[in-house]
Design an enzyme around this catalytic site. Structure first.
Site, PDB file in Angstrom:
ATOM      1  N   GLY A 193      42.488  34.489  40.939  1.00  0.00           N
ATOM      2  CA  GLY A 193      41.151  34.852  41.400  1.00  0.00           C
ATOM      3  C   GLY A 193      40.814  34.489  42.788  1.00  0.00           C
ATOM      4  N   ARG A 201      44.276  30.635  46.642  1.00  0.00           N
ATOM      5  CA  ARG A 201      45.471  30.349  45.700  1.00  0.00           C
ATOM      6  C   ARG A 201      46.597  31.191  45.851  1.00  0.00           C
ATOM      7  NH1 ARG A 201      43.465  30.415  40.138  1.00  0.00           N
ATOM      8  NH2 ARG A 201      42.012  28.903  40.923  1.00  0.00           N
ATOM      9  N   ARG A 207      38.966  42.954  52.921  1.00  0.00           N
ATOM     10  CA  ARG A 207      37.980  41.815  52.491  1.00  0.00           C
ATOM     11  C   ARG A 207      38.406  40.570  52.143  1.00  0.00           C
ATOM     12  NH1 ARG A 207      33.342  44.962  49.268  1.00  0.00           N
ATOM     13  NH2 ARG A 207      33.452  47.032  50.146  1.00  0.00           N
ATOM     14  N   ARG A 237      47.468  37.430  35.111  1.00  0.00           N
ATOM     15  CA  ARG A 237      46.539  36.667  35.769  1.00  0.00           C
ATOM     16  C   ARG A 237      46.782  35.216  35.557  1.00  0.00           C
ATOM     17  NH1 ARG A 237      41.652  34.794  37.027  1.00  0.00           N
ATOM     18  NH2 ARG A 237      40.378  33.612  35.354  1.00  0.00           N
ATOM     19  N   SER A 245      41.746  29.932  36.539  1.00  0.00           N
ATOM     20  CA  SER A 245      41.216  28.746  35.866  1.00  0.00           C
ATOM     21  C   SER A 245      40.114  28.990  34.767  1.00  0.00           C
ATOM     22  CB  SER A 245      40.262  28.147  37.071  1.00  0.00           C
ATOM     23  OG  SER A 245      39.084  28.910  37.685  1.00  0.00           O
ATOM     24  N   ASP A 264      37.585  22.570  33.851  1.00  0.00           N
ATOM     25  CA  ASP A 264      36.299  21.673  33.637  1.00  0.00           C
ATOM     26  C   ASP A 264      36.031  21.878  32.186  1.00  0.00           C
ATOM     27  OD1 ASP A 264      33.819  24.090  33.436  1.00  0.00           O
ATOM     28  OD2 ASP A 264      35.520  24.665  35.014  1.00  0.00           O
ATOM     29  N   ARG A 272      41.922  23.305  42.321  1.00  0.00           N
ATOM     30  CA  ARG A 272      41.870  24.524  41.824  1.00  0.00           C
ATOM     31  C   ARG A 272      42.759  25.484  42.568  1.00  0.00           C
ATOM     32  NH1 ARG A 272      36.596  23.195  40.518  1.00  0.00           N
ATOM     33  NH2 ARG A 272      35.525  24.528  42.409  1.00  0.00           N
TER      34      ARG A 272
END
Length: 236
Positions: A21, A25, A44, A88, A91, A205, A218
């Site tokens: 996402g 990363r 973007r 995908r 997290s 989490d 993350r």
């Protein structure tokens, strides 16, 4: 060619794309693992890099947060760039006591209250499914690396902050193991377009333990998930 959301030219994106996402990363994976990574998209700030892993081309490109964002980027990759496989790598928040921070979970299906699939293609169901072929490759990669990986139904939510006090109870009744915000849309797009998709998550989490990862962790420390996905991406 390009799209309103992707400046890459045809041929600059590999047939298999890993999609975190977080754009940072994506940058970390490319710079840490890929050989000769090239930035092919930064519209973007959604960074996409193509390089090689073990001699085979792989693209790593961010999806942004939520199903609308995943829906746009994955659809264009499949439709306009001839991508065949999207994995995908994200997290997820644990719903159960046996999923702890930094554990890996492979989605066997994604439940959602989202209207994404109904609006996009008329699908009335509340569950979408990954590619069995890609999941088997991810299983094989994890086993070969000796990295433990759990599997189960995940929850793809449109809402991060909930006001309803009984919301979690209703989701747990469905059997969901953890929550994220993108895979229901990804799986739906793959089905509509005859492509393959999978979702491998790292627990960041927990709803049942007092544990949470930092933004830096993350971004940079979910390396076991990254290695599994990279090896799966180049399997024949």
């Amino acid at each position: 060619m390009s799209t309103p959301h992707n400046q890459a030219q045809k041929g600059e994106i590999a047939k298999t794309v890993l999609m975190p996402g977080d754009p940072l990363r994506s940058k970390f994976i490319a710079e840490t693992f890929l050989e000769n990574p090239k930035l092919v998209n930064n519209v973007r700030g959604i960074q996409g890099y193509t390089g090689t892993w073990k001699g085979k081309p792989v693209t790593v490109m961010a999806s942004g947060m939520g199903m609308p964002s995943m829906g746009i980027y994955s659809y264009e990759l499949y439709k306009e760039y001839d991508v065949e496989n999207i994995i995908r790598i994200g997290s997820s928040g644990s719903y159960v006591k046996d999923l702890h921070v930094f554990d890996l979970i492979l989605a066997t299906s994604a439940y959602s209250e989202s209207s994404y699939a109904k609006v996009q293609c008329g699908y009335e169901g509340d569950t979408s499914y990954p590619s069995e072929e890609l999941n088997k490759k991810l299983e094989a990669a994890a086993e070969a690396l000796g990295i433990p990986m759990k599997q189960g139904l995940i929850h793809s939510s449109d809402v991060f902050y909930h006001e309803s006090s009984d919301y979690l109870e209703s989701i747990l009744a469905k059997g969901c193991q953890s929550v994220e915000m993108e895979s229901f849309a990804l799986f739906s797009n793959a089905k509509v377009l005859g492509k393959k998709a999978a979702c491998l998550l790292t627990i960041s989490d927990s709803f049942v333990e007092d544990a949470i990862t930092t933004p830096e962790e993350r971004q940079c420390k979910f390396t076991e998930m990254m290695k599994v996905a990279l090896d799966a991406a180049v399997m024949d």
